[in-house]
Design an enzyme around this catalytic site. Structure first.
Site, PDB file in Angstrom:
ATOM      1  N   HIS A   5      -8.937  -3.915  -2.513  1.00 56.72           N
ATOM      2  CA  HIS A   5      -8.039  -3.182  -1.611  1.00 56.72           C
ATOM      3  C   HIS A   5      -8.407  -1.693  -1.603  1.00 56.72           C
ATOM      4  CE1 HIS A   5      -3.706  -2.261  -0.197  1.00 56.72           C
ATOM      5  NE2 HIS A   5      -4.208  -1.083  -0.509  1.00 56.72           N
ATOM      6  N   HIS A  48     -10.251   1.013   1.315  1.00 55.64           N
ATOM      7  CA  HIS A  48      -9.782   2.324   1.784  1.00 55.64           C
ATOM      8  C   HIS A  48     -10.957   3.280   2.001  1.00 55.64           C
ATOM      9  CE1 HIS A  48      -5.406   2.405   1.854  1.00 55.64           C
ATOM     10  NE2 HIS A  48      -5.320   1.826   0.665  1.00 55.64           N
ATOM     11  N   CYS A  95       0.856  -1.187   0.000  1.00 53.25           N
ATOM     12  CA  CYS A  95       0.000   0.000   0.000  1.00 53.25           C
ATOM     13  C   CYS A  95       0.886   1.229   0.000  1.00 53.25           C
ATOM     14  CB  CYS A  95      -0.886  -0.019   1.243  1.00 53.25           C
ATOM     15  SG  CYS A  95      -2.015   1.372   1.330  1.00 53.25           S
ATOM     16  N   LEU A  96       0.529   2.229  -0.812  1.00 55.95           N
ATOM     17  CA  LEU A  96       1.345   3.445  -0.867  1.00 55.95           C
ATOM     18  C   LEU A  96       1.343   4.185   0.473  1.00 55.95           C
ATOM     19  CD1 LEU A  96       0.396   4.785  -4.427  1.00 55.95           C
ATOM     20  CD2 LEU A  96       2.498   3.614  -3.733  1.00 55.95           C
TER      21      LEU A  96
HETATM   22 NI    NI Z   1      -3.634   0.926  -0.212  1.00 62.52          NI
END
Ligand code: NI
Length: 174
Positions: free
Chosen positions: A136, A140, A94-95
């Protein structure tokens, strides 16, 4: 314009994002900024809460490899409408949690509906990396991170590591 990506832990990453009512030029330019930020990172998906915007918008492009034709998608109000019984496991990252990867099990196919940048409704079934990524990113929007699928001890370890990293980054900036 590239936007700074929030790092875990951050309360804005834990909040449920609000659906959009109408498409506007502001929202279209937000989607453009998010795609630019995602490609620049580089990453294959990004959700609006990751740049501190509490709007149900995700962008993704999971076409990988040398000869891949880019497929930038911006999804407003994305919703999972069906999932496969078959599960698959991918090593996710994940960034907002850089350099941390862990196996997460999710439905291997998922049907998603969304509004495009013109407000047109789409529905498509995704498999493979696209299926993992879209789930994913939609997570968020509900304040959920991939580490929330891990055992508490592992999650706490990652969060401690990230807290330390953020302290170091803040010191560097000061
Ligand atoms: Ni992410």
């Amino acid at each position: 314009m590239k936007r700074p990506i929030l790092l875990h832990p951050d309360p804005r990453l834990k909040k449920r994002a609000d659906p959009i009512a109408d498409l506007s030029d502001d929202l279209r330019s937000l989607a453009d900024d998010m795609l630019e930020t995602m490609y620049g990172a580089p990453g294959i998906g990004l959700a609006a809460p990751q740049i501190g915007v509490g709007t149900r918008l995700i962008v993704l492009d999971c076409e990988k490899g040398e000869n891949a034709v880019p497929r930038p998608l911006a999804m407003f109000n994305p919703e999972v409408v069906a999932v496969s019984d078959v599960l698959s496991t991918y090593e996710e990252g994940c960034l907002s949690i850089p350099d941390i990867y862990a196996d997460v099990e999710r439905p291997s196919e998922v049907t998603v509906s969304w509004l495009d940048r013109d407000g047109k409704l789409h529905e498509e079934t995704f498999g493979g990396l696209w299926a993992t990524c879209v789930q994913h990113e939609i997570d968020h929007l509900d304040g959920k991170l991939f580490i929330d699928y891990l055992r508490p001890l592992k999650r706490q370890m990652i969060t401690r590591k990230m807290t330390k990293l953020k302290r170091e980054l803040a010191r560097e900036k000061a």
